[in-house]
Design an enzyme around this catalytic site. Structure first.
Site, PDB file in Angstrom:
ATOM      1  N   SER A   1      49.018  33.751  40.987  1.00  0.00           N
ATOM      2  CA  SER A   1      48.305  34.691  41.856  1.00  0.00           C
ATOM      3  C   SER A   1      46.843  34.832  41.467  1.00  0.00           C
ATOM      4  O   SER A   1      46.098  35.549  42.135  1.00  0.00           O
ATOM      5  CB  SER A   1      49.002  36.053  41.832  1.00  0.00           C
TER       6      SER A   1
ATOM      7  N   THR B   1      40.300  58.179  83.960  1.00  0.00           N
ATOM      8  CA  THR B   1      41.688  58.092  83.494  1.00  0.00           C
ATOM      9  C   THR B   1      42.308  56.954  84.291  1.00  0.00           C
ATOM     10  O   THR B   1      41.937  56.753  85.460  1.00  0.00           O
ATOM     11  CB  THR B   1      42.483  59.406  83.726  1.00  0.00           C
ATOM     12  N   HIS B   2      43.182  56.191  83.678  1.00  0.00           N
ATOM     13  CA  HIS B   2      43.737  54.975  84.300  1.00  0.00           C
ATOM     14  C   HIS B   2      42.617  54.010  84.699  1.00  0.00           C
ATOM     15  O   HIS B   2      42.759  53.250  85.657  1.00  0.00           O
ATOM     16  CB  HIS B   2      44.579  55.287  85.547  1.00  0.00           C
TER      17      HIS B   2
ATOM     18  N   SER C   1      25.624  32.479  74.988  1.00  0.00           N
ATOM     19  CA  SER C   1      26.576  31.421  75.300  1.00  0.00           C
ATOM     20  C   SER C   1      25.879  30.086  75.125  1.00  0.00           C
ATOM     21  O   SER C   1      24.697  29.960  75.427  1.00  0.00           O
ATOM     22  CB  SER C   1      27.053  31.581  76.744  1.00  0.00           C
TER      23      SER C   1
ATOM     24  N   LYS D   1      23.828  34.494  79.621  1.00  0.00           N
ATOM     25  CA  LYS D   1      24.817  35.360  78.988  1.00  0.00           C
ATOM     26  C   LYS D   1      24.305  36.096  77.757  1.00  0.00           C
ATOM     27  O   LYS D   1      23.591  35.536  76.937  1.00  0.00           O
ATOM     28  CB  LYS D   1      26.039  34.529  78.549  1.00  0.00           C
TER      29      LYS D   1
ATOM     30  N   ASN E   1      26.530  38.417  75.217  1.00  0.00           N
ATOM     31  CA  ASN E   1      27.904  38.878  75.047  1.00  0.00           C
ATOM     32  C   ASN E   1      28.028  39.973  73.983  1.00  0.00           C
ATOM     33  O   ASN E   1      27.347  39.910  72.958  1.00  0.00           O
ATOM     34  CB  ASN E   1      28.800  37.696  74.666  1.00  0.00           C
TER      35      ASN E   1
ATOM     36  N   GLU F   1      33.652  43.059  70.582  1.00  0.00           N
ATOM     37  CA  GLU F   1      34.849  42.238  70.836  1.00  0.00           C
ATOM     38  C   GLU F   1      35.540  41.873  69.521  1.00  0.00           C
ATOM     39  O   GLU F   1      36.767  41.954  69.396  1.00  0.00           O
ATOM     40  CB  GLU F   1      34.473  40.955  71.573  1.00  0.00           C
TER      41      GLU F   1
ATOM     42  N   TYR G   1      61.205  45.887  39.721  1.00  0.00           N
ATOM     43  CA  TYR G   1      60.248  44.828  40.061  1.00  0.00           C
ATOM     44  C   TYR G   1      60.945  43.543  40.491  1.00  0.00           C
ATOM     45  O   TYR G   1      61.915  43.105  39.870  1.00  0.00           O
ATOM     46  CB  TYR G   1      59.318  44.522  38.870  1.00  0.00           C
TER      47      TYR G   1
ATOM     48  N   GLN H   1      54.518  40.424  44.495  1.00  0.00           N
ATOM     49  CA  GLN H   1      53.209  39.768  44.349  1.00  0.00           C
ATOM     50  C   GLN H   1      52.555  39.552  45.728  1.00  0.00           C
ATOM     51  O   GLN H   1      51.344  39.393  45.826  1.00  0.00           O
ATOM     52  CB  GLN H   1      53.384  38.427  43.627  1.00  0.00           C
TER      53      GLN H   1
ATOM     54  N   LYS I   1      49.399  41.875  47.566  1.00  0.00           N
ATOM     55  CA  LYS I   1      47.951  41.938  47.344  1.00  0.00           C
ATOM     56  C   LYS I   1      47.098  41.361  48.453  1.00  0.00           C
ATOM     57  O   LYS I   1      46.103  41.971  48.858  1.00  0.00           O
ATOM     58  CB  LYS I   1      47.599  41.245  46.027  1.00  0.00           C
TER      59      LYS I   1
HETATM   60  N1  ARG Z   1      51.266  38.519  39.343  1.00  0.00           N
HETATM   61  C1  ARG Z   1      52.343  39.455  39.308  1.00  0.00           C
HETATM   62  C2  ARG Z   1      52.311  40.330  40.549  1.00  0.00           C
HETATM   63  O1  ARG Z   1      51.330  40.327  41.191  1.00  0.00           O
HETATM   64  C3  ARG Z   1      52.216  40.285  38.082  1.00  0.00           C
HETATM   65  C4  ARG Z   1      53.505  40.884  37.616  1.00  0.00           C
HETATM   66  C5  ARG Z   1      54.385  39.807  37.082  1.00  0.00           C
HETATM   67  N2  ARG Z   1      55.560  40.365  36.513  1.00  0.00           N
HETATM   68  C6  ARG Z   1      56.582  39.598  36.187  1.00  0.00           C
HETATM   69  N3  ARG Z   1      57.624  40.168  35.689  1.00  0.00           N
HETATM   70  N4  ARG Z   1      56.560  38.290  36.357  1.00  0.00           N
HETATM   71  O2  ARG Z   1      53.227  41.002  40.897  1.00  0.00           O
END
Ligand code: ARG
Length: 455
Positions: A20, A152-153, A274, A280, A282, A287, A314, A319, A322
């Site tokens: 990651s 409205t509408h 354009s 044009k 735009n 948008e 966990y 992961q 993120k």
């Molecule tokens: N890169 C992992 C995540 O974003 C970190 C946590 C990893 N934990 C594990 N037990 N492998 O979730």
């Protein structure tokens, strides 16, 4: 980092799949701050000496400076931000680096990092939403007593003040800022000290740790703490709602800036041309702002779907929390300043607004005239409906019908009915708080400005 029980190396495609670091390096500052606070607390708990703590802090500061200057020497096999920082710390301070992770797991570490990161994202989002609100307030101030057709509408409904329409987009954003603040209180809760699942055996003061990191409290259950990502879903809901509000404002701006309406002209700086049609111009700013809301909603769906059906504690699925989070925060930070700038520089065109105001929009006022003279509203509604049809059949505006025509459908009408055909009078009649009357709108504007104060 975890190779002790393994006899074979990782498959290259598995490593790419698993790592990651390419995206979670975004949290480098939070990861390092979290580690600094941890080093201070495990020293306070007697786990490492003051000299070891200082050595760790010196090394962590050096890693921090490398990230800050863009000089961090990443390695292709850095698995994630946590292991990359620890690996580099070892290169800088040597063996003592091995003591930093005592009593901690990447599970409570990553949960802490993302919470710290989201706290920052909420502060930035709040400020960016505020910029849009400021542009709305400035335009509403400049709008004075200009009147715009209210739809409205997407059908002409009743005249309203331009300022009133503008401010109708202020309050949804105010609710968004309230939601962000409310969400913040649940984000700023410290998971660190939860270890991998069972809690750390070290006698660390978790409240002191939370305070050190600027958090408001500590998690109540280590199993929950390491897998709770509700706060990301909440943040992404807030972001989606902001996106939807900006999208609706944008939609209005897109059609109001078309030649058909001509109510507003966007600045060149927020428009594009354009490649084919020379004439044009735009409204791409609005948008795109409208389009970006789709990706915010997509991010919300991603996290909800990742969380659904996960076993407790966990799991590596987490992961996947993120990228949607980072993407949404970045989308807001790109979109909101553009929306604010495009709105702030737009020019409303009085003549076009005027042209958009059609007498028929005063039909309700004519009905109110009868109501004021004792006619039940339902009857008045029907009477005025007949007048609208009569005007339509004769191909004239209602105001052009002779008084006899009015009186032929209801004898209550007197010559003063013609006073109903004033947009300004229609607007001015609406004096209750929240209505479009100039005094009520002035009060609304004052209330809106108050929301922009420091909080
Ligand atoms: N890169 C992992 C995540 O974003 C970190 C946590 C990893 N934990 C594990 N037990 N492998 O979730």
């Amino acid at each position: 980092m975890w190779g002790g029980r393994f006899s074979e190396g990782i498959d290259a495609r598995m490593a790419e799949f698993n790592n990651s670091f390419p995206f979670d390096r975004t949290m480098w500052a939070e990861d390092i701050s979290g580690s600094m606070a941890w080093a201070r607390q495990i020293c306070a708990a007697g786990v490492i000496t003051a000299a070891e703590r200082d050595e760790l802090l010196r090394g962590l500061q050096a890693v921090y400076d490398e990230f800050a200057s863009g000089a961090f020497p990443a390695k292709t096999d850095d698995e994630d931000i946590h292991s990359a920082v620890e690996r580099r710390l070892g290169e800088i301070v040597g063996g003592v680096s091995g003591k930093l992770h005592t009593g901690r797991s990447r599970n409570d570490q990553v949960a802490t990092d993302i919470r710290l990161w989201t706290m920052g994202a909420i502060r930035r989002a709040d400020e960016a939403v505020r910029m849009v609100q400021q542009a709305i307030v400035d335009q509403a101030k400049a709008a004075g007593d200009l009147i715009i057709p209210g739809y409205t509408h997407v059908q002409r409904a009743q005249p309203i003040l331009l300022a009133h329409w503008l401010l109708s987009h202020f309050w949804p954003l105010e609710r968004d800022r309230q939601r962000l603040a409310d969400c913040y209180a649940r984000v700023a809760i410290l998971p660190l000290g939860s270890g991998a699942i069972a809690g750390t055996p070290l006698k660390v003061d978790r409240n002191a740790l939370a305070a050190d990191l600027g958090m408001l409290g500590i998690s109540a259950n280590s199993v929950d703490a390491i897998s709770d990502r509700d706060f990301i879903a909440e943040y992404l809901f807030c972001a989606s709602m902001i996106g939807i509000h900006i999208s609706r404002l944008s939609e209005d701006m897109v059609f109001y800036s078309s030649a058909e309406y001509g109510f507003v002209t966007l600045a060149d700086a927020y428009s594009t041309g354009s490649s084919l049609m020379p004439q044009k111009k735009n409204p791409d700013s609005f948008e795109l702002a409208r389009g970006k809301s789709g990706r915010l909603v997509g991010s919300l769906m991603t996290i909800l779907t990742v969380l659904k059906g996960l076993p407790s504690a966990y799991n590596k699925d987490l992961q996947e929390d993120k990228e949607p989070l980072f993407d949404a925060a970045r989308t807001l930070e790109l979109t909101l300043p553009v929306a604010a700038g495009a709105l702030a520089t737009a020019k409303f065109n009085q003549a076009a607004l005027q042209r958009g105001l059609d007498d028929a929009m005063l039909a309700t006022d004519v009905a109110d005239y009868l109501v004021d003279r004792g006619v039940p509203f339902r009857t008045a509604h029907k009477v005025v409906g007949q007048l609208v049809r009569m005007a339509e059949e004769r191909g004239v505006k209602m105001v052009q019908l002779p008084l006899e025509a009015f009186q032929s459908v209801d004898s209550t009408f007197k010559a003063d009915v013609m006073a109903c055909f004033s947009m300004a009078a229609s607007v001015a009649a609406r004096t209750v708080p929240g209505a479009t009357g100039p005094q009520a709108v002035a009060e609304q504007l004052t209330a809106a400005k108050a929301c922009l104060g420091v909080r």
